[in-house]
Design a protein around this motif. Structure first.
Motif, PDB file in Angstrom:
ATOM      1  N   ASN A  30      28.354  45.256  37.928  1.00  0.00           N
ATOM      2  CA  ASN A  30      28.944  44.916  36.639  1.00  0.00           C
ATOM      3  C   ASN A  30      30.022  43.832  36.743  1.00  0.00           C
ATOM      4  N   HIS A  31      30.091  43.120  37.871  1.00  0.00           N
ATOM      5  CA  HIS A  31      31.068  42.035  38.016  1.00  0.00           C
ATOM      6  C   HIS A  31      30.572  40.808  37.261  1.00  0.00           C
ATOM      7  N   THR A  32      31.538  40.005  36.771  1.00  0.00           N
ATOM      8  CA  THR A  32      31.204  38.735  36.119  1.00  0.00           C
ATOM      9  C   THR A  32      31.552  37.542  36.986  1.00  0.00           C
ATOM     10  N   SER A  33      32.028  37.777  38.193  1.00  0.00           N
ATOM     11  CA  SER A  33      32.330  36.721  39.150  1.00  0.00           C
ATOM     12  C   SER A  33      31.897  37.190  40.531  1.00  0.00           C
ATOM     13  N   VAL A  34      31.833  36.255  41.466  1.00  0.00           N
ATOM     14  CA  VAL A  34      31.370  36.567  42.809  1.00  0.00           C
ATOM     15  C   VAL A  34      32.553  36.918  43.691  1.00  0.00           C
ATOM     16  N   TRP A  35      32.258  37.530  44.827  1.00  0.00           N
ATOM     17  CA  TRP A  35      33.284  37.860  45.806  1.00  0.00           C
ATOM     18  C   TRP A  35      33.838  36.558  46.402  1.00  0.00           C
TER      19      TRP A  35
ATOM     20  N   GLY B  21      39.071  38.398  46.785  1.00  0.00           N
ATOM     21  CA  GLY B  21      38.624  39.443  45.891  1.00  0.00           C
ATOM     22  C   GLY B  21      37.847  38.887  44.716  1.00  0.00           C
ATOM     23  N   TYR B  22      37.691  39.717  43.694  1.00  0.00           N
ATOM     24  CA  TYR B  22      36.975  39.347  42.474  1.00  0.00           C
ATOM     25  C   TYR B  22      37.992  38.872  41.430  1.00  0.00           C
ATOM     26  N   SER B  23      37.697  37.765  40.776  1.00  0.00           N
ATOM     27  CA  SER B  23      38.615  37.254  39.755  1.00  0.00           C
ATOM     28  C   SER B  23      38.476  37.993  38.436  1.00  0.00           C
ATOM     29  N   CYS B  24      37.403  38.751  38.241  1.00  0.00           N
ATOM     30  CA  CYS B  24      37.211  39.437  36.960  1.00  0.00           C
ATOM     31  C   CYS B  24      38.035  40.705  36.860  1.00  0.00           C
ATOM     32  N   CYS B  25      38.301  41.361  37.992  1.00  0.00           N
ATOM     33  CA  CYS B  25      39.047  42.619  37.936  1.00  0.00           C
ATOM     34  C   CYS B  25      40.167  42.683  38.970  1.00  0.00           C
TER      35      CYS B  25
END
Length: 478
Positions: free
Chosen positions: A362-367, A377-381
């Motif tokens: 459910n991520h909207t960006s990549v690692w 890390g992830y920029s979405c969360c």
């Protein structure tokens, strides 16, 4: 008185040993003295041996016996042999046989014989001889292939050469790039089929754009890389000049010149010269075009009679969908560079062998799209845990709260509130509003009143006052 006897003959002196000759004292010492690097002089040897021509053993003919085997191959796999072919003289990484799906170590079949490992000691010249070990018989293949191509060339229509004419071997073995060459004033062949020929009327391409960042000039080939710059006037002019050279009368003149050269090379006919007799060349060229067009129509008619397709009502005609999809001629001009890419087109970025832009859990960006405190890390969360589930904005708020707690920001905000609660002891005489009142700029410009000065003196606590600790106490000091 009889004449004196003749001197003794010296014909047999050459046969005598050089060691038996006496040392000549008239020879300088730097010649007769044996140098240290020539070794020690043995007894009974020639004292000038180091000055004489030494007979060296010819090692130029030494070379490895290619493909020589030691004998019959083994019938059983031996420990330490090649895992691929089973030979003992090399390992699997050095094996020159075809890689097998299952090597001889596991199958025990088709074990190859051991090679002959030779220790060839070569001299200084033999090591640097590029033709050492070359077999002249291998060149027979090149000669046979050349003769075969010459025979096939002679079988082509109009390819028979005049046997009475003077045709040099050098002319037959010329390169494709030097096929159409004319003799210059100096008597050497000057190629006219070189890549990107430039005439003297052209402006030098490195003068079209003098910007140091855009002009890409290759001094080796004396050309501009990617037309110098792909988005300015220099690139447009470069493409326009190339288009003008390959269109109109220029292209027609080049085809006529090529036809005259080919005709002269095939039949040796020099009457169709482009400059001396252009009318004859144009006449024969037009006649040949008409003949080729007639043969093409005959071939098309034969194919239509056999397979159909001449009329739209024919059963063998192509359907409308396929006729629309057929490749047709177009007036669109496209220019390609040496690598086969379209000039001026945006260069596509190279794709990686790894998967890109794949969002999981459910991520909207990549690692790796976010970095903080030396962590990715992830920029979405704002999660540092790889392959974790995305928490969205709530994860960002939780990370901000954790950062404030780690940096002590919450403690700094709570401290002034506690200080105000402790110090806030309102006096009954003055209202609570006056305790927290701040002076305005008019009051600061007007000066300090007597009441404010008296209040300052009462509230001031001097650290060096010995009676400061008794303030607010009603006990008597004894």
């Amino acid at each position: 008185m009889p004449p004196p006897p003749p001197p003794p003959s010296r014909r047999n002196d050459s046969k005598a040993s050089a060691a038996s000759k006496e040392e000549n004292i008239y020879i300088p010492s730097f010649i007769s003295k044996r140098p240290f690097y020539a070794g020690e002089e043995e007894e009974g040897t020639d004292y000038l041996e180091h000055q004489r021509l030494q007979k060296t053993k010819d090692d130029q003919s030494k070379w490895y016996d290619r493909g020589r085997k030691l004998g019959p191959a083994a019938t059983k796999y031996r420990k330490g042999a090649c895992e691929n072919c089973g030979a003992m003289t090399h390992k699997a990484k050095d094996c020159l046989n075809r890689p097998r799906a299952k090597g001889a170590k596991w199958t025990g079949r088709d074990i190859q014989a051991d090679e002959v490992v030779q220790d060839v000691e070569l001299g200084w010249d033999a090591k640097r001889d590029r033709w050492n070990g070359y077999d002249p018989k291998e060149y027979r293949r090149v000669v046979d292939r050349f003769n075969q191509m010459d025979e096939l060339r002679a079988q082509l229509p109009g390819g028979a050469k005049d046997k009475e004419g003077d045709i040099d071997g050098d002319e037959d073995s010329r390169d494709a790039g030097e096929k159409y060459a004319e003799e210059s004033d100096m008597g050497r062949h000057q190629s006219t089929a070189t890549r990107q020929l430039r005439i003297r009327e052209d402006t030098a391409k490195y003068l079209l754009n003098l910007d140091l960042e855009s002009a890409k000039y290759d001094p080796k080939t004396r050309t501009m890389v990617d037309a110098g710059a792909t988005a300015d006037k220099a690139a447009q002019l470069f493409a326009e000049e190339g288009y003008l050279r390959a269109s109109g009368d220029a292209a027609e003149f080049e085809r006529a010149q090529k036809y005259a050269w080919e005709k002269q090379e095939r039949s040796g006919d020099t009457t169709q010269h482009m400059q001396a007799n252009p009318t004859a060349g144009e006449f024969y060229r037009k006649k040949e075009r008409e003949e080729a067009e007639r043969r093409r129509l005959e071939r098309v008619k034969a194919l239509q009679d056999k397979y159909g397709g001449a009329d739209d009502d024919d059963a063998h005609a192509l359907p409308a969908s396929l006729r629309d999809a057929a490749v047709t001629e177009s007036e669109q001009f496209v220019e390609y560079d040496e690598s086969g890419l379209i000039k001026g087109a945006p260069k596509a970025s190279a794709k990686s062998k790894y998967a890109e832009d794949v969002h999981i859990n459910n991520h909207t960006s990549v690692w790796g799209s976010w970095w903080s405190n030396f962590k990715w890390g992830y920029s979405c969360c704002h999660s540092f845990i790889k392959n974790s589930y995305c928490t969205g904005e709530e994860g960002k708020q939780a990370w901000e709260a954790a950062e404030k707690q780690r940096m002590g920001v919450s403690l700094i905000e709570e401290a002034p509130e506690e200080k105000e609660a402790v110090d806030e002891k309102p006096d009954e005489a003055e209202p609570a509003q006056q305790a927290g009142k701040k002076r305005t700029i008019e009051e600061m410009k007007g000066g300090v009143s007597e009441a404010e000065l008296d209040e300052y003196r009462r509230k001031r606590a001097a650290a060096d006052d010995p009676m400061a600790k008794f303030l607010g106490q009603d006990e008597l000091v004894r």
